[in-house]
Structures are given as structure tokens and as C-alpha cells.
Design a protein around this motif. Structure first.
Motif: not given
Length: 467
Positions: A98, A110, A126, A130, A263-264, A406, A411
């Protein structure tokens, strides 16, 4: 945020120069005595390194920690350790992909990475993933509030059972908590402001961990009829298993994947990090993942070694069955309630950002939209929590779908599409690794969903009954 023109290059060329800056310079340079040049964004990060770790750790840590002892009981200690280490390493590598993708194009959203990789459909994809994942996460946190807060109030009042008063109704309590605590924190303009509440939330979970370890040496096994009136506990029930496979093992990978998803929040935290560089943000991520790995492992191990095969899918519920009025367990419940409640606003920020990217991509900040989106999201999550029957179903479904997307899929495919071919050819080792990484996500998703659907279809009685 789109890449500003820099050194004569637009966002469509000059990848090598931009990537070099991403790797070796700061996105938001600190004071050097000269006028500050903004490279990728007009927002100056002000959140300290430590506060960023608190925020990211808090985003990682959440309700998933309560299901890990149950996961270990269905895999065995060694297999659980192998899976936990694997997911932690893969999560760190995913964040690397990322950050590298963000560095190439100078974007720290993102949804904008999705737009850069696949155009508007990528942006929608995306944002949708999320939104689905974080709504699921918020729901699981508030589900804990719904199930645990009435028991805490009941214990404080000295009641041996729920007598039906409105203040012992979990549905009313989550509405009160959402309106009085979560909504005001969710209205903060910047995520960095929540660093203090994140630090306090993490301290509550450390107390939870210490209590789990302490209880291991104070609850003797076998538990006889304390946990299940119709179960005859034998010596075999009190032996730790190193490897085991059963119908519940299918839930282990989704639960672990769910427990490590942050990750978000990575790119919003990166945006607000003071003196932000890719290396500095990767260090924030590595420290956060390592800290949560240790907490997860110790909680799962000592929770499992306390109850063995009798552990339920929500660990706190198992303690309450042993002694509903235990003062320490009562304090632990309260600490966990505080921790998950303070985590909800951190998880809400990326959803609001995703919705703003889709609905109002070029509009300036507006308090009206900021407030309205937060209010609508909290209202929606409250409705879900009131009608969702089982927290483990949330862990399983969200972990099996959006979590692999995610951590692995998005990624990986963003990296493949965004990093230019003249910099890394399709057959280069990094892109082959990213391709395998994305493929692994699809395998995890298909396997986990298949096992879970099969488990539902067979109608087997599942341990943990509704928690």
C-alpha cells in the motif's frame, strides 16, 4: 488527493522521480529554515509517531481478540501459532504494498489508489470494501456493548438476573452509548485527535490481558458443571492440544484475518503523521502489528489453557458462566467495553472518507456533511446490532470476504497496476510476489466462505451459541 505538479512532471509522468521522493524524502517536509514546499498534499501532518502507533494499534485491536481463545481451541496451539505468525507477516507486507503504491503516485487515499489502478470502478470497489468491512467491525464492537453492558450494570446493582428494566436492555444501551460517547468523538475533524483515546483504549486491553493470565492460575480444570450442566468433563478436556481439526476450524482464518485488518486506517494515519515518510510509516505499522501479535498470542494461549474445550466463541462470556459476580471479571468487562467503544470512532473515519470520495470527490470540507455521514453510519450500525443474532457470524462473514480483500487482494492488484512497468517489469520478483499475494487472498476467501456455508447448511450445533 491527487498528485500536485512537481519538478515539471504531472501525475501521469515522472514516476521515477516521484518514487525516489517517496522512498528517500518526506511527504510533508518539516521545517528547514526555508519556506516549506508541499509535495503531495496541502495537509501538514501533526500527529506524533507515538500517537500514530496508538491509533493504528487501536485500529488493529478490537473485538477480534475475544474470539482468539476459541480459535485456538479449534486448531491447537502449534497450528494457531503458525497461522497467527503468517497473518501478521502478510499484514505487514500488505501495508508495504500500500505504502509503495501510494509513494509512486503521491496518493494517500485507498479509494484514489483504486481510481488510479482501475479508474472509477476501482474507486467504487475500494470504497465499497472499506465501507462493508468497517461497518462490520463497528457492528461487532457495538454487539459487545449490547451483550456485556447489561451484565455489568446488573452486577453493579447486585442483581442475580435480568429483571427487565429498560436500563438492562442492551438495545437501549447501545443507542445511549452511541449518542453520548461515539458520536461526539466521531465528529473530530482529524483522526490524530483520537490518539489519546486510543492510548487509553489500549491500556484497557492490557488490563484485560493481565486479568486473563491471572485467571488461568485461579480457575481450576475440570470445571465440572460450572460451564455446561449436561457435560461430563473428563481429564481429556483439560489437556492442551497442539494440532486439531474440526468443523469449527473453518472459522479460524477468518477470525485471525479479521483481527489484523487495519488497512483502511493506514493511509489516513499516514496522511496525518508528522514528518511522514514511507519508512517511518512502515515502522509505525510494524510496531503496531508486533504489539498486537503479542497481545493476541498471550490472550489466546491463557484463555485456552483456562477453559480448554469449554471455551466459548466470546471469551468474556465463558468467565461469566463460572462466576457472574466475580469483581475482577466485572472490571475486565468494563475495561473491554471502554476499549471497544473508543475504537468505534477510529473505524468510522475511513468509512466517512470513502463515502466523501465517492459522493463529494472535489468538494471542500463541510461540517454539515461531516456530521450527517457520521450520524447516518452510527444509526445504520445500531440497526444492524439490534437485529444481528451472533457476533461469530459477523467475524466469520466479514473475515471471509472483506478482510482478504483489504489485506491481500486490493493491495496486490493495486501494486501491480500502479507501479510502472519500466520501473518493475511484469516478470520482476516484486510483481510476481504481489500477484501470488493477491491470488492467496482469493484462495482464502473461497475456502473460508465454502467452509462457513457448509457449516451453516449442515445445521450443526456450534459452540458458543450466539456469542
Amino acid at each position: 488527493m491527487e498528485l500536485q505538479k512537481m519538478n515539471g512532471h504531472s501525475r501521469d509522468d515522472g514516476f521515477d522521480g516521484v518514487d525516489a521522493l517517496a522512498e528517500h524524502e518526506e511527504f510533508l517536509p518539516h521545517k528547514t529554515g526555508a519556506k516549506k514546499e508541499v509535495h503531495f498534499t496541502d495537509f501538514e501532518g501533526k500527529t506524533s509517531f507515538g500517537m500514530s502507533i496508538f491509533n493504528l494499534s487501536n485500529a488493529i485491536m478490537g473485538s477480534g481478540i475475544l474470539g482468539l481463545a476459541f480459535a485456538m481451541s479449534n486448531t491447537g496451539i502449534i497450528l494457531f501459532l503458525i497461522l497467527l505468525v503468517s497473518i501478521a507477516i502478510l499484514s505487514a507486507y500488505s501495508i508495504h504494498l500500500l505504502l509503495k503504491s501510494a509513494g509512486v503516485v503521491g496518493i494517500r487515499a485507498y479509494e484514489q489508489l483504486g481510481n488510479r489502478a482501475f479508474g472509477h470502478p476501482g474507486k467504487i470497489l475500494a470504497a465499497s470494501v472499506i465501507t462493508v468491512h468497517n461497518i462490520g467491525a463497528m457492528s461487532s464492537y457495538l454487539f459487545i456493548v449490547k451483550s456485556e453492558l447489561p451484565l455489568v450494570i446488573q452486577a453493579f446493582l447486585g442483581k442475580s438476573e435480568n429483571t427487565g428494566e429498560w436500563f438492562l436492555n442492551g438495545n437501549y444501551l447501545i443507542i445511549i452509548v452511541s449518542g453520548c460517547i461515539i458520536l461526539p468523538l466521531a465528529l473530530m475533524k482529524q483522526l490524530g485527535y483520537l490518539g489519546y483515546t486510543s492510548g487509553f483504549s489500549l491500556s484497557c486491553m492490557v488490563f484485560f490481558l493481565i486479568s486473563v493470565i491471572y485467571k488461568k492460575f485461579n480457575i481450576l480444570c475440570p470445571l465440572q458443571d460450572q460451564l455446561h450442566n449436561n457435560t461430563n468433563h473428563t481429564h481429556q478436556d483439560c489437556e492442551a492440544k497442539l494440532f486439531t481439526i474440526n468443523s469449527q476450524t473453518a472459522y479460524t482464518i477468518p477470525i485471525l484475518a479479521f483481527a489484523f485488518v487495519c488497512h483502511p486506517e493506514v493511509l489516513p494515519i499516514y496522511t496525518e503523521l508528522r514528518q511522514a515518510t514511507k519508512k517511518r510509516m512502515q515502522t509505525v505499522a510494524n510496531i503496531s502489528i508486533l504489539a498486537m501479535f503479542i497481545m493476541y498470542l498471550l490472550t489466546a494461549l491463557f484463555g485456552y489453557l483456562t477453559f480448554y474445550t469449554a471455551v466459548e466463541s466470546e471469551l468474556l462470556h465463558t468467565y461469566s458462566l463460572v462466576d457472574p459476580l466475580d469483581v475482577l471479571v466485572l472490571c475486565v468487562r468494563l475495561a473491554v467495553l471502554v476499549a471497544v467503544t473508543l475504537t468505534v470512532p477510529v473505524v468510522l473515519f475511513p468509512i466517512r472518507r470513502a463515502l466523501l470520495q465517492i459522493l463529494f470527490p472535489d468538494k471542500p470540507f463541510s461540517w454539515a456533511k461531516h456530521f450527517a455521514i457520521a450520524l447516518c453510519l452510527i444509526f445504520l450500525v445500531n440497526l444492524l446490532v439490534i437485529f444481528v443474532p451472533s457476533i461469530r457470524d459477523i467475524f466469520g462473514l466479514i473475515g471471509a470476504t472483506s478482510a482478504p480483500s483489504l489485506i491481500f487482494i486490493l493491495p496486490g492488484i493495486f501494486y501491480i497496476r500502479i507501479v510502472p512497468e519500466d520501473q518493475e517489469p511484469w516478470k520482476s520478483r516484486p510483481k510476481i510476489q504481489a500477484t501470488c499475494f493477491a491470488a492467496l487472498g482469493f484462495v482464502f476467501m473461497i475456502m473460508s466462505l465454502s467452509f462457513i456455508i457448509t457449516d451453516w447448511a449442515t445445521g450443526e450445533v456450534r459452540s458458543g451459541g450466539g456469542h
